[in-house]
Design an enzyme around this catalytic site. Structure first.
Site, PDB file in Angstrom:
ATOM      1  N   TYR A 191       0.809  -1.225   0.000  1.00  0.00           N
ATOM      2  CA  TYR A 191       0.000   0.000   0.000  1.00  0.00           C
ATOM      3  C   TYR A 191       0.846   1.281   0.000  1.00  0.00           C
ATOM      4  O   TYR A 191       0.611   2.178  -0.789  1.00  0.00           O
ATOM      5  CB  TYR A 191      -0.903   0.044   1.241  1.00  0.00           C
ATOM      6  CG  TYR A 191      -2.172  -0.776   1.126  1.00  0.00           C
ATOM      7  CD1 TYR A 191      -2.342  -1.681   0.092  1.00  0.00           C
ATOM      8  CD2 TYR A 191      -3.189  -0.642   2.059  1.00  0.00           C
ATOM      9  CE1 TYR A 191      -3.501  -2.429  -0.002  1.00  0.00           C
ATOM     10  CE2 TYR A 191      -4.357  -1.387   1.965  1.00  0.00           C
ATOM     11  CZ  TYR A 191      -4.502  -2.278   0.941  1.00  0.00           C
ATOM     12  OH  TYR A 191      -5.640  -3.003   0.848  1.00  0.00           O
ATOM     13  N   HIS A 309     -16.457  -7.982   8.614  1.00  0.00           N
ATOM     14  CA  HIS A 309     -17.799  -8.237   8.077  1.00  0.00           C
ATOM     15  C   HIS A 309     -18.870  -8.306   9.172  1.00  0.00           C
ATOM     16  O   HIS A 309     -19.881  -7.619   9.108  1.00  0.00           O
ATOM     17  CB  HIS A 309     -17.831  -9.550   7.288  1.00  0.00           C
ATOM     18  CG  HIS A 309     -16.829  -9.617   6.171  1.00  0.00           C
ATOM     19  ND1 HIS A 309     -16.448  -8.510   5.467  1.00  0.00           N
ATOM     20  CD2 HIS A 309     -16.135 -10.660   5.633  1.00  0.00           C
ATOM     21  CE1 HIS A 309     -15.561  -8.854   4.545  1.00  0.00           C
ATOM     22  NE2 HIS A 309     -15.350 -10.155   4.634  1.00  0.00           N
TER      23      HIS A 309
HETATM   24  C1  BG6 Z   1     -13.674 -12.615   2.784  1.00  0.00           C
HETATM   25  C2  BG6 Z   1     -12.857 -13.511   3.660  1.00  0.00           C
HETATM   26  O1  BG6 Z   1     -13.464 -11.287   3.135  1.00  0.00           O
HETATM   27  O2  BG6 Z   1     -15.042 -12.941   2.945  1.00  0.00           O
HETATM   28  C3  BG6 Z   1     -13.101 -14.953   3.287  1.00  0.00           C
HETATM   29  O3  BG6 Z   1     -11.478 -13.197   3.487  1.00  0.00           O
HETATM   30  C4  BG6 Z   1     -14.581 -15.264   3.346  1.00  0.00           C
HETATM   31  O4  BG6 Z   1     -12.377 -15.826   4.135  1.00  0.00           O
HETATM   32  C5  BG6 Z   1     -15.380 -14.249   2.550  1.00  0.00           C
HETATM   33  O5  BG6 Z   1     -14.749 -16.546   2.780  1.00  0.00           O
HETATM   34  C6  BG6 Z   1     -16.857 -14.434   2.743  1.00  0.00           C
HETATM   35  O6  BG6 Z   1     -17.552 -13.625   1.833  1.00  0.00           O
HETATM   36  P1  BG6 Z   1     -18.866 -14.131   1.105  1.00  0.00           P
HETATM   37  O7  BG6 Z   1     -19.289 -12.958   0.293  1.00  0.00           O
HETATM   38  O8  BG6 Z   1     -18.471 -15.326   0.279  1.00  0.00           O
HETATM   39  O9  BG6 Z   1     -19.822 -14.510   2.191  1.00  0.00           O
END
Ligand code: BG6
Length: 834
Positions: A191, A309
């Site tokens: 970065y 997330h």
């Molecule tokens: C990513 C993670 O950010 O999100 C992964 O690094 C994970 O490990 C993924 O599998 C999950 O995203 P989604 O959209 O497939 O639920």
């Protein structure tokens, strides 16, 4: 008709968007063309003038919109292949004809030829939404392909060249620059260098905007996140940065706040501790981490998924609802308040697990010895409490894991139920019965439903959702979700499903910042998670077999603020007692070896420790002298170290580091056996060391290998003398061979063991191939020498060398004794203790 002759283009390209066949018209042409119109007599003339005026308006509109350059960094990588090119194509489909012109620059470190090939394949595989006519799709796809190019962006001057190309194109086509989007789909250690180059030589001109898009991980803990944020903050304004959490681009996640807003009346009395029993924020995955272990080993499930997330999904549920949810400032302020209300996590707030195959995968992918056991969690359940009036006492459960039995993600708000129903269940009316479970589920994706949806139990209320973009889910009454048939819910799904990345890319293009992570938000999140991560650092995760076989092994329950697995671990899942890692096994041992400091640990800890020590030395040297000279040995032991340095060390001042080789085989530099190749594969291609700071040994000169008359050794010595003050490296990394050799200085082979020569050609007793090596004299001039010794095979020589004096002719390693610098031994337990 008019002679609509396009201006000669810089190179043949598709029309600028919105202009179609008028693509190379500019307002400069318009007066002249209006003039032409006016030469037509009568009505015809009037008609033509009207058309011309309309066109002028159109052209002006186009010029007002301007030209947008999108630069996708890491354009050949996994994320780009799977989502980002698709998202950019989607953007093009949406914006085609609306007045902007575009150019998409895919960039990476890959050579131009290879990169072009990869990009061509990715572009070829793009598809349009199902409802688009095939001929229209083909037309737009061909345009998009023509507008997209690959270029190598490696050195700072490449960014300058890119900027010049963009400016030349814009000027040539008489366009106005609207802005530039740089999408960083690269590892975070890259970065800072990229940011510096963009800031210094690739910003758009005045009046045009810059947007840089950053992908997680944004740090590893609070300190590193702060460090990275400060560094990026020195190159970009906060409003220029778009930190992506792709969960914020998911349709259902984006709907949580609007749902609360549109259903204020119904939710007002319900959204609190008096009515909510608990909240679950869940992301279950069936895939494991194979193929990405080098990333995963550094992060684990909490950093990979929960800190970002799941936290981002939790926040719109927890926060107080602003009066105006379209106010970015108000939403952020409420979110930060919610972070402040989260009760600090303790060690007992979490349960962690690891799927059984993980350590084996890590050994394979990271080339670890058989004794290696990872402690990285691939599963975590967390109990969170929110200390405010609204949520006091309500448990919030966050859970995520790899290798689980299903793929699904959702937020479920389960309401309390204090009703007693006198009739038997068959007589209950779902919309009226208070005995049926009452829940609201934001079904983010996958699962049995297979699509995003918002579900509200019919005995709660009929929710309002924007009817233009959400429709009622039809059919499948037999499907059961969260214990109830689908018919028990008011269920809505998006009219048109949209990929999260496509949504976010569209937001970025429109400068809409509500779905991105601000610096304050990021630091608040790390502030919350870091103490727990620290307390779990040595926690041994529960092993689980993976998939449906997990049974109830990972079920957990809570009492107060303590979380625990419901079942004890079954015997057969635990490896034998002797190989089960325990927290105390991971301590670092300090001692003395040959009168010098010794650090001993399991390989993983040892490498982590050595990497940190090297980083500290680098930072210190750069602070004092402005540069750091590091000489590295080849072979297999340093591979893990290179990987560690490549992935986990954001603060390493690579831009000011000079890399030298301790020794080299007499093979061409591109030969897989060459030490330089090892360095290149495991370190150099992952970090941004300026190429002029990398100093391979000149073993291949004049198309000959290590010919004395080519004076390669002398040339290397001269290069060292010219660049390294007093020829004294800041740090030399050595190994120790089973015969006591070090660098390429072998027993009974006088070259380099005494005398003043700095670089020598040597011969290994076990191989006819010659080597080039730093001499003992030069090694001993270093400020610091680190000797890395790993593996059971080294045990015998380690014992022997511990007892001998200084006898370099017999054991060259015994001749390593820096004149005024420091020597530190790094030995793993196998080598040190056997
Ligand atoms: C990513 C993670 O950010 O999100 C992964 O690094 C994970 O490990 C993924 O599998 C999950 O995203 P989604 O959209 O497939 O639920």
């Amino acid at each position: 008709m008019w002679d609509l002759v396009p201006q000669p283009g810089i190179e043949p390209g598709p029309p600028a968007l919105g202009a179609q066949s008028l693509n190379h018209w500019t307002t400069r042409d318009v007066p002249e063309r209006l003039n032409k119109c006016s030469r037509h007599p009568g009505l015809w003339k009037m008609l033509m003038v009207a058309v011309c005026v309309a066109l002028l308006g159109c052209l002006q509109a186009q010029e007002h919109q301007g030209h947008v350059s999108v630069i996708l960094l890491g354009a050949t990588g996994d994320l780009a292949r799977k989502y980002l090119w698709r998202g950019l194509f989607q953007l093009y489909l949406e914006e085609a004809g609306k007045g902007h012109s575009f150019r998409f620059h895919g960039a990476a470190l890959t050579s131009t030829e290879q990169g072009q090939e990869v990009i061509a394949k990715i572009l070829e595989s793009l598809s349009c939404p199902r409802d688009m006519a095939p001929s229209r799709c083909a037309e737009l796809k061909a345009q998009f392909q023509q507008l997209s190019e690959y270029r190598r962006l490696k050195m700072p001057e490449d960014y300058l060249a890119l900027s010049k190309d963009i400016e030349a194109r814009i000027q040539h086509e008489g366009l106005r620059e609207a802005g530039r989007i740089f999408y960083f789909s690269v590892p975070p250690f890259a970065y800072a260098d990229i940011a510096r180059s963009i800031n210094s030589s690739c910003r758009p001109g005045p009046g045009a905007w810059l947007r840089v898009v950053l992908e997680k991980p944004f740090g590893h803990d609070q300190r590193s996140a702060q460090q990275l944020a400060t560094e990026l903050g020195s190159f970009f304004q906060e409003e220029e940065m778009y930190r992506v959490d792709h969960y914020l681009g998911k349709q259902v996640v984006a709907q949580i706040l609007p749902f609360r807003d549109q259903n204020r009346k119904a939710l007002d009395g319900l959204w609190n501790r008096h009515h909510v029993e608990r909240v679950e924020v869940i992301l279950k995955e069936t895939v494991d981490a194979e193929g990405r272990i080098s990333f995963y080993e550094e992060y684990g499930v909490i950093r990979d998924v929960l800190q970002n997330h799941l936290t981002e999904v939790l926040m719109p549920v927890v926060m107080e609802l602003p009066v105006n949810i379209s106010s970015l400032e108000a939403v952020l302020e409420h979110k930060l308040q919610a972070f402040r209300a989260l009760r600090g996590l303790q060690r007992g707030s979490a349960v962690v697990g690891q799927y059984q195959a993980y350590s084996g995968q890590a050994r394979r992918e990271l080339q670890k010895p058989d004794s290696f056991h990872s402690l990285t969690p691939t599963f975590a359940g967390i109990l969170i409490h929110v200390d405010n009036l609204r949520w006091e006492g309500v448990p919030f459960i966050l859970m995520s894991g790899k290798a689980l039995d299903e793929r699904v993600s959702y937020v479920r708000i389960l309401f309390k139920n204090q009703a007693y129903c006198t009739q038997s269940e068959k007589n209950w009316v779902p919309a009226q019965s208070h005995c049926l479970p009452r829940q609201i589920v934001f079904h983010i994706g996958h699962g049995e439903l297979g699509s995003p949806a918002v579900l509200v139990s019919r005995n709660l209320f009929r929710p309002a959702l924007p009817s233009a973009s959400w429709k009622e889910v039809e059919g499948r009454p037999e499907l059961r979700l969260f214990g109830r048939p689908l018919s028990d819910y008011y269920a809505y799904s998006p009219v048109r499903e949209q990929d999260a990345y496509a949504t976010l890319i569209s937001h970025i293009f429109h400068g809409q910042k509500d779905a991105f992570i601000t610096t304050e938000n990021l630091l608040a999140s790390w502030g919350f998670w870091t103490p727990l991560l620290d307390s779990l650092a040595h926690e041994v995760p529960r092993l689980y077999p993976g998939g449906a076989e997990n049974g109830h092994l990972l079920d957990f329950e809570f009492s107060g603020s303590h979380l625990a697995f419901s079942q004890p671990p079954p015997e057969q899942l635990m490896p034998g007692l002797d190989s089960t890692p325990t927290p105390s096994d991971f301590q670092v041992l300090r001692g003395k070896y040959r009168e010098s400091p010794l650090i001993s640990a399991w390989p993983e800890e040892l490498i982590a420790r050595l990497a940190s020590d090297i980083e500290a030395a680098a930072v210190g040297a750069v602070q004092r002298f402005g540069e750091f000279h590091l000489a590295l040995s080849g072979g297999s032991s340093p591979v893990a170290l290179f990987q560690q340095l490549a992935t986990g060390h954001y603060g390493f001042p690579w831009a000011h580091t000079h890399l030298w080789l301790v020794d080299e085989r007499c093979v061409p530099l591109w030969d897989p056996e060459s030490n330089f190749q090892g360095l290149q594969a495991h370190l150099l291609q992952h970090v941004r060391v300026p190429h002029y700071n990398v100093h391979p040994m000149p073993v291949h000169r004049h198309r000959r290998l290590c010919a004395e008359e080519d004076q390669g050794a002398q040339a290397y010595a001269e290069e060292i003398s010219a660049l390294v003050t007093n020829s004294s490296f800041d740090l030399v990394l050595l190994g120790m061979g089973a015969d006591g050799h070090t660098a390429s200085l072998f027993p009974q082979s006088p070259a380099g063991l005494d005398g003043k020569q700095l670089v020598v050609l040597t011969t290994s007793p076990s191989s006819p191939r010659r080597r080039m090596s730093l001499s003992l004299a030069l090694i001993n001039r270093a400020r610091k020498v680190a000797v890395l010794v790993m593996g059971r095979m080294k045990r015998e020589i380690a014992v022997l060398v511990s007892r001998v004096g200084r006898e370099p002719q017999k054991w060259p390693i015994s001749g390593v004794l820096p004149d005024s610098g420091q020597l530190v031994w790094y030995m793993d337990y196998d080598a040190f203790l056997g």
